[in-house]
Design an enzyme around this catalytic site. Structure first.
Site, PDB file in Angstrom:
ATOM      1  N   ASN A 225       0.831  -1.080   0.133  1.00 12.02           N
ATOM      2  CA  ASN A 225       0.140  -0.098   0.001  1.00 12.02           C
ATOM      3  C   ASN A 225       0.884   1.157  -0.041  1.00 12.02           C
ATOM      4  O   ASN A 225       2.131   1.334  -0.001  1.00 12.02           O
ATOM      5  CB  ASN A 225      -0.867  -0.080   1.074  1.00 12.02           C
ATOM      6  CG  ASN A 225      -0.127   0.001   2.504  1.00 12.02           C
ATOM      7  OD1 ASN A 225       0.604   0.893   2.964  1.00 12.02           O
ATOM      8  ND2 ASN A 225      -0.312  -1.240   3.013  1.00 12.02           N
ATOM      9  N   PHE A 342      -4.206   3.429  15.028  1.00 10.51           N
ATOM     10  CA  PHE A 342      -4.465   4.501  13.948  1.00 10.51           C
ATOM     11  C   PHE A 342      -5.822   4.010  13.063  1.00 10.51           C
ATOM     12  O   PHE A 342      -5.796   2.693  12.838  1.00 10.51           O
ATOM     13  CB  PHE A 342      -3.390   4.603  13.063  1.00 10.51           C
ATOM     14  CG  PHE A 342      -2.380   5.765  13.663  1.00 10.51           C
ATOM     15  CD1 PHE A 342      -1.718   5.427  14.613  1.00 10.51           C
ATOM     16  CD2 PHE A 342      -2.384   6.814  13.091  1.00 10.51           C
ATOM     17  CE1 PHE A 342      -0.614   6.455  15.402  1.00 10.51           C
ATOM     18  CE2 PHE A 342      -1.373   8.050  13.526  1.00 10.51           C
ATOM     19  CZ  PHE A 342      -0.672   7.657  14.615  1.00 10.51           C
TER      20      PHE A 342
HETATM   21  O1  C5P Z   1      -8.823  -2.169  10.731  1.00 10.69           O
HETATM   22  P1  C5P Z   1      -7.971  -1.157  10.370  1.00 10.69           P
HETATM   23  O2  C5P Z   1      -6.833  -1.612   9.339  1.00 10.69           O
HETATM   24  O3  C5P Z   1      -8.493   0.211   9.775  1.00 10.69           O
HETATM   25  O4  C5P Z   1      -7.289  -0.715  11.601  1.00 10.69           O
HETATM   26  C1  C5P Z   1      -6.050   0.228  11.570  1.00 10.69           C
HETATM   27  C2  C5P Z   1      -5.323  -0.073  12.976  1.00 10.69           C
HETATM   28  O5  C5P Z   1      -5.048  -1.483  13.041  1.00 10.69           O
HETATM   29  C3  C5P Z   1      -3.914   0.268  12.761  1.00 10.69           C
HETATM   30  O6  C5P Z   1      -3.302   0.804  14.071  1.00 10.69           O
HETATM   31  C4  C5P Z   1      -3.119  -0.553  12.127  1.00 10.69           C
HETATM   32  O7  C5P Z   1      -1.798  -0.566  12.611  1.00 10.69           O
HETATM   33  C5  C5P Z   1      -3.761  -1.627  12.912  1.00 10.69           C
HETATM   34  N1  C5P Z   1      -3.910  -3.145  11.913  1.00 10.69           N
HETATM   35  C6  C5P Z   1      -3.061  -4.245  12.621  1.00 10.69           C
HETATM   36  N2  C5P Z   1      -3.189  -5.412  11.701  1.00 10.69           N
HETATM   37  C7  C5P Z   1      -3.939  -5.389  10.647  1.00 10.69           C
HETATM   38  C8  C5P Z   1      -4.614  -4.382  10.172  1.00 10.69           C
HETATM   39  C9  C5P Z   1      -4.690  -3.287  10.832  1.00 10.69           C
HETATM   40  O8  C5P Z   1      -2.267  -4.158  13.542  1.00 10.69           O
HETATM   41  N3  C5P Z   1      -3.943  -6.420   9.890  1.00 10.69           N
END
Ligand code: C5P
Length: 417
Positions: A225, A342
């Site tokens: 990304n 975040f």
């Molecule tokens: O669910 P979403 O991706 O929007 O959530 C964002 C938060 O979750 C961020 O703090 C990101 O670092 C964390 N995250 C994570 N593992 C994932 C997806 C997101 O730790 N697989």
């Protein structure tokens, strides 16, 4: 690179700090080499300026090697045609240390002279930059009313003196005038920086994730990304400057990691998860700023995929869901550990973020609308709303990622036991 690849560094409380070390013509000039070396080991970027008197006692090469920086000796040497060296140096210094400070340099500073590189730099300092001076001279020179008047005048203008010691001097006279011990000088610098900055994370272990994970499709391709890691690196740097021991678990990042931070590289979400779980055991604060890929390729090819691998012009990749790293951390956290997430959203910013606090058991979430001008990927600025568990929030205006990092940390500090 796998999660095992780590860069361990000794704690560097002066990481990111620029110090101008002025060395004047005193027999004690040789001891400035040790001061320079110790400040460098503590993480400071040291720029050394030798007066013409100092050059009679010590050589430029010693200080160039110890500081790993060009040494300044002449106000008329301009390495960059378009810039003025002494103004540049003055504007980039966080602190000036004159050690040893001779009677002559004190007299020139007291009268506001700028007749060499050191005095020109000091005269050009912006207001508020601390100047520390460690005098060293013959005891009669030190006691001379002219020197004492210069010291008093400089002190009244804010110069901080590191008092010389008493004893047998190099000139065989006995009395006050011997340069303070190197350890004392270095500790005065550390204390001054500590006074300048909030050390409210001292003794805390802060783990920050940053950047984009990469999920391999085959040995040469991956899913990823747009994250640059700038927000995570800004948080790690700000926590480090506030005294924390910082572990930065980074996927792909374009931001430069300052010294003093333990860097753990992780490529895939699974590698990042393993690194986070290992680091979280000793963490007081976990901040998940990484853009973790939600999906990984189910069966990455061991060899490069070729055009004939497509069937009827279509190549299908099967994706499997990655672990939600921070949700796992949220489940495992114990009393005293604080977890911050975040939420990068394109719509419904606040309701989506509030949902994530609950779902992932976070203590705080920093939400940003990635479509807003100034708040997208790879920018140096961000527009963040800090949302607490009780749903209350603080909407920050557009600011640098470094400022935003400090505002988030201000809030985190209130959550610590
Ligand atoms: O669910 P979403 O991706 O929007 O959530 C964002 C938060 O979750 C961020 O703090 C990101 O670092 C964390 N995250 C994570 N593992 C994932 C997806 C997101 O730790 N697989």
């Amino acid at each position: 690179m796998s999660a095992e690849h780590q860069t361990e560094t000794a704690p560097q409380p002066l990481a990111g700090k620029s110090i101008l070390l002025g060395v004047a013509g005193s027999i004690a000039a040789y001891r400035a080499a040790d001061v320079c070396s110790q400040l460098g080991k503590l993480g400071a970027r040291v720029t050394v300026c030798l007066t013409s008197g100092a050059l009679k006692f010590v050589g430029e090469a010693t200080f160039r090697a110890l500081s790993r920086n060009p040494v300044l000796t002449d106000v008329f040497v301009e390495p960059h045609q378009e810039r003025i060296a002494h103004i540049d140096v003055a504007q980039s210094a966080d602190l000036v240390l004159v050690s040893p400070a001779s009677a002559n340099v004190l007299a020139r500073l007291a009268s506001g002279m700028a007749d060499d590189m050191l005095t020109a730099c000091i005269l050009a300092l912006p207001p508020g930059i601390p100047i520390l001076a460690a005098p060293a001279m013959n005891t009669h020179m030190w006691n001379n009313p002219a020197t004492q008047a210069n010291v008093a005048l400089l002190a009244s203008r804010g110069v901080e003196f590191i008092d010389p010691g008493s004893g047998l001097l190099a000139c065989q006279d006995v009395g006050k005038g011997r340069l303070a011990e190197v350890e004392t000088i270095v500790s005065c610098v550390l204390t001054r920086f500590a006074q300048m900055q909030t050390m409210d994370l001292y003794g805390k272990h802060v783990v920050v994730t940053a950047g984009a994970t990469r999920e391999p499709i085959d040995p040469v391709r991956f899913l990823t990304n747009r994250s640059s890691g700038k927000m995570g690196v800004a948080l790690a740097a700000a926590a480090c400057a506030r005294g924390a021991q910082v572990t930065l678990i980074a996927g792909a990042i374009t931001a430069t990691v300052p010294p003093g931070i333990t860097l753990v590289s992780a490529e895939t979400a699974r590698e990042m998860e393993a690194a986070c779980n290992a680091a979280f055991a000793s963490a007081d604060i976990f901040i998940g700023a990484a853009a973790v890929a939600d999906y990984a390729v189910a069966n990455p090819s061991a060899v490069k995929l070729k055009k004939p691998d497509a069937i009827n012009g279509t190549l299908t990749l099967e994706l499997v869901q990655n672990p939600d790293i921070i949700a796992g951390i949220g489940k495992r956290k114990v009393a005293g550990q604080v977890v911050i997430g975040f939420a990068a959203e394109t719509d419904n910013l606040i309701p989506n973020a509030i949902q994530k606090i609950q779902k992932k058991n976070l203590d705080l979430i920093a939400a940003n609308d990635v479509t807003a001008a100034g708040a997208g990927f790879d920018l140096d600025t961000n527009i963040i709303t800090i949302i607490r568990r009780d749903g209350s929030s603080v909407a920050l205006p557009l600011m640098s990622k470094h400022q935003a990092a400090n505002r988030i940390l201000d809030e985190v500090v209130t959550l610590l036991p």
